[in-house]
Design a protein around this motif. Structure first.
Motif, PDB file in Angstrom:
ATOM      1  N   LEU A 136      -8.560   3.276 -10.570  1.00 56.83           N
ATOM      2  CA  LEU A 136      -8.882   2.246  -9.577  1.00 56.83           C
ATOM      3  C   LEU A 136     -10.376   2.200  -9.274  1.00 56.83           C
ATOM      4  CD1 LEU A 136      -5.881   2.613  -7.095  1.00 56.83           C
ATOM      5  CD2 LEU A 136      -6.186   0.933  -8.915  1.00 56.83           C
ATOM      6  N   ASP A 137     -11.068   3.330  -9.364  1.00 54.87           N
ATOM      7  CA  ASP A 137     -12.523   3.329  -9.179  1.00 54.87           C
ATOM      8  C   ASP A 137     -13.199   2.473 -10.247  1.00 54.87           C
ATOM      9  OD1 ASP A 137     -12.406   4.952  -6.964  1.00 54.87           O
ATOM     10  OD2 ASP A 137     -12.973   6.784  -8.019  1.00 54.87           O
ATOM     11  N   ARG A 138     -12.720   2.586 -11.470  1.00 49.30           N
ATOM     12  CA  ARG A 138     -13.292   1.781 -12.548  1.00 49.30           C
ATOM     13  C   ARG A 138     -12.970   0.300 -12.361  1.00 49.30           C
ATOM     14  NH1 ARG A 138     -11.321   6.203 -15.563  1.00 49.30           N
ATOM     15  NH2 ARG A 138      -9.480   4.991 -16.215  1.00 49.30           N
ATOM     16  N   ALA A 139     -11.773   0.016 -11.854  1.00 51.46           N
ATOM     17  CA  ALA A 139     -11.368  -1.382 -11.671  1.00 51.46           C
ATOM     18  C   ALA A 139     -12.118  -2.026 -10.513  1.00 51.46           C
ATOM     19  CB  ALA A 139      -9.864  -1.457 -11.434  1.00 51.46           C
ATOM     20  N   VAL A 140     -12.166  -1.337  -9.367  1.00 51.41           N
ATOM     21  CA  VAL A 140     -12.794  -1.874  -8.154  1.00 51.41           C
ATOM     22  C   VAL A 140     -13.543  -0.730  -7.478  1.00 51.41           C
ATOM     23  CG1 VAL A 140     -12.436  -3.049  -5.953  1.00 51.41           C
ATOM     24  CG2 VAL A 140     -10.916  -3.545  -7.879  1.00 51.41           C
ATOM     25  N   PRO A 141     -14.817  -0.567  -7.764  1.00 49.58           N
ATOM     26  CA  PRO A 141     -15.551   0.568  -7.198  1.00 49.58           C
ATOM     27  C   PRO A 141     -16.075   0.345  -5.788  1.00 49.58           C
ATOM     28  CG  PRO A 141     -16.935  -0.636  -8.734  1.00 49.58           C
ATOM     29  CD  PRO A 141     -15.590  -1.284  -8.798  1.00 49.58           C
ATOM     30  N   ASP A 142     -16.201  -0.916  -5.365  1.00 48.95           N
ATOM     31  CA  ASP A 142     -16.949  -1.187  -4.132  1.00 48.95           C
ATOM     32  C   ASP A 142     -16.083  -1.695  -2.981  1.00 48.95           C
ATOM     33  OD1 ASP A 142     -16.383  -3.470  -5.495  1.00 48.95           O
ATOM     34  OD2 ASP A 142     -18.385  -4.341  -5.376  1.00 48.95           O
ATOM     35  N   HIS A 143     -14.777  -1.572  -3.081  1.00 49.71           N
ATOM     36  CA  HIS A 143     -13.852  -1.907  -1.993  1.00 49.71           C
ATOM     37  C   HIS A 143     -12.800  -0.801  -1.916  1.00 49.71           C
ATOM     38  CE1 HIS A 143     -14.815  -6.209  -1.064  1.00 49.71           C
ATOM     39  NE2 HIS A 143     -15.277  -6.192  -2.307  1.00 49.71           N
ATOM     40  N   PRO A 144     -12.293  -0.510  -0.732  1.00 49.70           N
ATOM     41  CA  PRO A 144     -11.117   0.362  -0.674  1.00 49.70           C
ATOM     42  C   PRO A 144      -9.913  -0.348  -1.286  1.00 49.70           C
ATOM     43  CG  PRO A 144     -11.624  -0.499   1.516  1.00 49.70           C
ATOM     44  CD  PRO A 144     -12.751  -0.918   0.619  1.00 49.70           C
ATOM     45  N   VAL A 145      -9.146   0.372  -2.083  1.00 45.09           N
ATOM     46  CA  VAL A 145      -7.994  -0.212  -2.783  1.00 45.09           C
ATOM     47  C   VAL A 145      -6.751   0.614  -2.495  1.00 45.09           C
ATOM     48  CG1 VAL A 145      -6.986  -0.774  -5.041  1.00 45.09           C
ATOM     49  CG2 VAL A 145      -9.438  -1.109  -4.659  1.00 45.09           C
ATOM     50  N   LEU A 146      -5.649  -0.086  -2.219  1.00 41.57           N
ATOM     51  CA  LEU A 146      -4.326   0.531  -2.161  1.00 41.57           C
ATOM     52  C   LEU A 146      -3.410  -0.252  -3.076  1.00 41.57           C
ATOM     53  CD1 LEU A 146      -2.112   2.410  -1.051  1.00 41.57           C
ATOM     54  CD2 LEU A 146      -1.756   0.734   0.785  1.00 41.57           C
ATOM     55  N   LEU A 147      -2.812   0.444  -4.028  1.00 43.87           N
ATOM     56  CA  LEU A 147      -1.841  -0.139  -4.948  1.00 43.87           C
ATOM     57  C   LEU A 147      -0.503   0.539  -4.690  1.00 43.87           C
ATOM     58  CD1 LEU A 147      -1.335  -2.015  -7.407  1.00 43.87           C
ATOM     59  CD2 LEU A 147      -1.952  -0.070  -8.874  1.00 43.87           C
ATOM     60  N   THR A 148       0.455  -0.215  -4.135  1.00 52.45           N
ATOM     61  CA  THR A 148       1.747   0.358  -3.755  1.00 52.45           C
ATOM     62  C   THR A 148       2.763   0.175  -4.872  1.00 52.45           C
ATOM     63  OG1 THR A 148       1.305  -0.142  -1.430  1.00 52.45           O
ATOM     64  CG2 THR A 148       3.571   0.348  -2.022  1.00 52.45           C
ATOM     65  N   HIS A 149       3.491   1.239  -5.161  1.00 54.10           N
ATOM     66  CA  HIS A 149       4.520   1.207  -6.198  1.00 54.10           C
ATOM     67  C   HIS A 149       5.675   0.308  -5.771  1.00 54.10           C
ATOM     68  CE1 HIS A 149       7.925   2.983  -8.592  1.00 54.10           C
ATOM     69  NE2 HIS A 149       7.000   2.885  -9.531  1.00 54.10           N
ATOM     70  N   VAL A 150       6.383  -0.239  -6.762  1.00 57.15           N
ATOM     71  CA  VAL A 150       7.489  -1.147  -6.481  1.00 57.15           C
ATOM     72  C   VAL A 150       8.561  -0.488  -5.617  1.00 57.15           C
ATOM     73  CG1 VAL A 150       8.696  -0.556  -8.628  1.00 57.15           C
ATOM     74  CG2 VAL A 150       9.084  -2.793  -7.555  1.00 57.15           C
ATOM     75  N   ALA A 151       8.745   0.828  -5.725  1.00 56.34           N
ATOM     76  CA  ALA A 151       9.741   1.508  -4.894  1.00 56.34           C
ATOM     77  C   ALA A 151       9.311   1.629  -3.441  1.00 56.34           C
ATOM     78  CB  ALA A 151      10.044   2.894  -5.458  1.00 56.34           C
ATOM     79  N   ALA A 152       8.005   1.373  -3.165  1.00 59.16           N
ATOM     80  CA  ALA A 152       7.460   1.326  -1.805  1.00 59.16           C
ATOM     81  C   ALA A 152       7.447   2.670  -1.090  1.00 59.16           C
ATOM     82  CB  ALA A 152       8.195   0.291  -0.952  1.00 59.16           C
ATOM     83  N   ALA A 304      14.161   4.854  -7.477  1.00 57.73           N
ATOM     84  CA  ALA A 304      13.364   4.323  -8.586  1.00 57.73           C
ATOM     85  C   ALA A 304      11.956   4.882  -8.603  1.00 57.73           C
ATOM     86  CB  ALA A 304      13.319   2.798  -8.522  1.00 57.73           C
ATOM     87  N   GLY A 305      11.565   5.570  -7.539  1.00 61.65           N
ATOM     88  CA  GLY A 305      10.264   6.216  -7.505  1.00 61.65           C
ATOM     89  C   GLY A 305      10.289   7.638  -8.018  1.00 61.65           C
ATOM     90  N   GLY A 306      11.487   8.146  -8.305  1.00 55.47           N
ATOM     91  CA  GLY A 306      11.613   9.481  -8.854  1.00 55.47           C
ATOM     92  C   GLY A 306      11.301  10.591  -7.890  1.00 55.47           C
ATOM     93  N   ASN A 307      11.558  10.368  -6.576  1.00 55.91           N
ATOM     94  CA  ASN A 307      11.296  11.445  -5.617  1.00 55.91           C
ATOM     95  C   ASN A 307      12.367  11.551  -4.539  1.00 55.91           C
ATOM     96  OD1 ASN A 307      10.402   9.053  -4.311  1.00 55.91           O
ATOM     97  ND2 ASN A 307       8.936  10.193  -3.056  1.00 55.91           N
ATOM     98  N   CYS A 308      13.589  11.068  -4.849  1.00 58.02           N
ATOM     99  CA  CYS A 308      14.684  11.292  -3.903  1.00 58.02           C
ATOM    100  C   CYS A 308      15.152  12.742  -3.995  1.00 58.02           C
ATOM    101  CB  CYS A 308      15.825  10.312  -4.154  1.00 58.02           C
ATOM    102  SG  CYS A 308      16.592  10.401  -5.778  1.00 58.02           S
ATOM    103  N   LEU A 309      15.932  13.166  -3.009  1.00 59.29           N
ATOM    104  CA  LEU A 309      16.313  14.574  -2.893  1.00 59.29           C
ATOM    105  C   LEU A 309      17.645  14.808  -3.612  1.00 59.29           C
ATOM    106  CD1 LEU A 309      15.457  17.275  -1.538  1.00 59.29           C
ATOM    107  CD2 LEU A 309      16.934  16.624   0.388  1.00 59.29           C
ATOM    108  N   VAL A 310      17.602  15.569  -4.704  1.00 56.19           N
ATOM    109  CA  VAL A 310      18.768  15.722  -5.572  1.00 56.19           C
ATOM    110  C   VAL A 310      19.165  17.192  -5.710  1.00 56.19           C
ATOM    111  CG1 VAL A 310      18.431  13.606  -6.891  1.00 56.19           C
ATOM    112  CG2 VAL A 310      17.205  15.668  -7.561  1.00 56.19           C
ATOM    113  N   ASP A 311      20.467  17.419  -5.942  1.00 53.74           N
ATOM    114  CA  ASP A 311      20.963  18.775  -6.153  1.00 53.74           C
ATOM    115  C   ASP A 311      20.433  19.361  -7.461  1.00 53.74           C
ATOM    116  OD1 ASP A 311      22.435  19.003  -3.807  1.00 53.74           O
ATOM    117  OD2 ASP A 311      24.242  18.137  -4.688  1.00 53.74           O
TER     118      ASP A 311
END
Length: 541
Positions: A136-152, A304-311
């Motif tokens: 993201l620094d390479r894409a947009v170095p001069d603004h703060p950027v937040l890119l949220t995953h589809v799973a939110a 879908a984000g791969g971080n739910c709590l599983v046995d």
């Protein structure tokens, strides 16, 4: 083609005639009689014409079904997202397009303002690789950027975004959240759960968010756009599954000014329950346009984000996912809210998370909590023990409708094929007699109910991969998830879910009969028109 007389005032009798009308309360008919915003009678158009003194007639040449009801989505969040950059895989088709979209937004906003993108899918856009702060620094170095995953449930910040959020390598993880790190221990820009919520989700943040919300006027414009999308898919009702005070204000203002065409039931985020309790509000407060359903809380991360709590750990790892509320806090919240007789809807994806939630409910019930239609949101991964306990408690479950189709490409890698046979377990849950409702969780999954019906009936990813074929259900059952099931889950089965007399006149005109085509073709059936309370809210060009 849809033709209608001008909208009449109160006390209007309307005849609606179609090629076929599936009321879902009996055999198909050809006509409805409406009195104002309610269905008064169903049957043969000639017989109804003789029985009633009609003021107007609506004729459609398609097939009518009850309006679709999404039992768990995020219209308020969508209103905000639509004011920023859409980075969904349909738009950000590859890495180069993603960079271009972010740079175009950076050029459009004022100096120092945030560039915010949503619905980024690392599997579909960046080949399975999660972008980091350096990307993201390479894409947009001069603004703060937040890119949220589809799973939110996680997002990525660039260096300017980390600085604006007050995060540095020495920062510690917030309770219920994680700051991603690289091999050397420095922040890599990825923020999970509460770490993301504190930055961008006012409903869950522990203070003022680093990313400022848009103005109320701008959010009203975003909400108008969101409703247009939903109505074009045949949606007439929706549960807004994460409302903070600003979201309640947004929806209330839209309702007050006649801009809320969608019927909305609100789940208020748990940090704000003190306000609800202090006012003495209970589930059902409001009217048929906007009402309080209950309280929303979380146990774990995203399926879908791969971080739910599983046995069992995720495939090829020793990672069991994230618990976002500790056991003691969960027990206290369940005991308090259910004890007050307010509906509690808790996000629990993984099997370990669901067990913890059931422990808390069983404890509260043993302490005398009254029975209500409490809900498990998502309830993604179950087994026989979990299903039996859910049934014994009388809980409602709200699994994802379209995830097998839309997110299937990543689910096999996270969970393996065996576990997919008990994921989004519509077949198992329905066979157990448990009330099940359909949900998109949009923006986390596609909002179109017809796509979800295809997904539930076929259980195949977009590339054809089988995703737990044992959990397939019939088209009729899948329709029920988004009509009668969703109505029951919100305590509204007396006014929604079918087109029986006395129910609200919320219906959808489809270009083909979904009960007469192969399941795989339902996703492509055109929505010709959408009606709420007998009023046209969408007509296809």
């Amino acid at each position: 083609m849809t033709t209608a007389a001008p909208v009449a005032g109160p006390g209007t009798w309307t005849l609606v005639v179609a090629d076929r009308i599936h009321t879902l309360a009996g055999p198909p008919v050809e006509a409805l009689v409406l009195f104002d915003d309610r269905v008064a009678a169903v049957g043969d158009p000639r017989e109804l014409h003789e029985r009633f003194r009609l003021d107007r007639t609506i004729e459609v040449d398609g097939v009518l079904v009850p309006g679709f009801n999404d039992a768990h989505a995020h219209p308020s969040m969508t209103a905000e997202n639509l004011l920023h950059v859409n980075c969904s895989p349909e738009v950000a088709t590859d890495e180069d397009v993603l960079v271009r979209l972010l740079r175009e937004e950076a050029e459009a906003v004022d100096e120092g303002q945030w560039v915010v993108g949503s619905r980024y899918d690392h599997t579909k856009t960046t080949g399975g690789r999660v972008v980091d702060r350096e990307f993201l620094d390479r894409a947009v170095p001069d603004h703060p950027v937040l890119l949220t995953h589809v799973a939110a449930h996680w997002g990525v910040l660039n260096s300017a975004g980390l600085a604006a959020a007050g995060l540095a390598d020495a920062s510690t993880d917030p309770p219920g959240g994680v700051l991603g790190r690289n091999a050397s221990g420095g922040l890599n820009g990825v923020v999970y759960e509460q770490a993301l919520f504190d930055i961008s989700y006012p409903s869950l943040a522990r203070g003022r968010t680093a990313v400022p919300p848009s103005t109320p006027a701008a959010r009203l414009r975003g909400l108008a756009r969101a409703q247009q999308l939903f109505h074009a898919a045949g949606i007439t009702s929706m549960v807004d599954a994460l409302c903070g005070p600003d979201d309640v204000a947004l929806l209330s203002e839209a309702a007050r000014t006649g801009q809320l065409t969608l019927r909305v039931a609100m789940l208020v985020a748990f940090p704000h329950y003190d306000r609800i309790a202090a006012l003495g509000l209970r589930s059902g407060f409001g009217d048929e346009r906007l009402r309080l359903l209950g309280v929303k809380a979380f146990v774990d991360g995203a399926c879908a984000g791969g971080n739910c709590l599983v046995d069992e750990p995720f495939e090829g790892t020793d990672d069991h996912g994230m618990q976002t509320m500790d056991d003691a806090d969960l027990r206290d919240l369940v005991e308090r809210v259910t004890g007050d007789g307010v509906v509690l809807a808790v996000h629990a994806n993984g099997d370990r998370a669901i067990r913890k939630l059931l422990d808390a409910h069983e404890r509260a019930r043993a302490s005398g909590a009254p029975h209500r239609r409490h809900r498990i949101e998502h309830c993604s991964l179950v087994d026989a023990d979990i299903v039996g306990r859910i049934r014994a408690l009388g809980l409602v479950v709200v699994p994802f409708g379209s995830y097998a189709r839309f997110h299937g490409d990543k689910l096999v890698g996270y969970y393996g094929r065996d576990r997919l046979e008990r994921m989004f377990a519509h077949r198992t849950l329905l066979d157990a007699g448990i009330p099940v409702a359909g949900s998109s969780d949009y923006p986390c999954g596609p909002y179109e109910p017809l796509a979800a019906i295809t997904s539930c009936a076929e259980r195949r990813a977009l590339d054809g991969t089988a995703i737990g074929l044992s959990q397939r259900i019939s088209v009729h059952e899948a329709f029920g998830l988004y009509t009668t099931g969703a109505a029951y889950a919100a305590g509204e089965e007396h006014v929604k879910g079918t087109l029986a007399p006395g129910r609200l006149a919320d219906f959808v005109e489809l270009g083909r009969d979904p009960f007469l085509v192969p399941p795989g073709e339902i996703v492509d059936i055109p929505v010709r028109s959408t009606w709420i309370g007998g009023r046209l809210v969408h007509a296809a060009p």
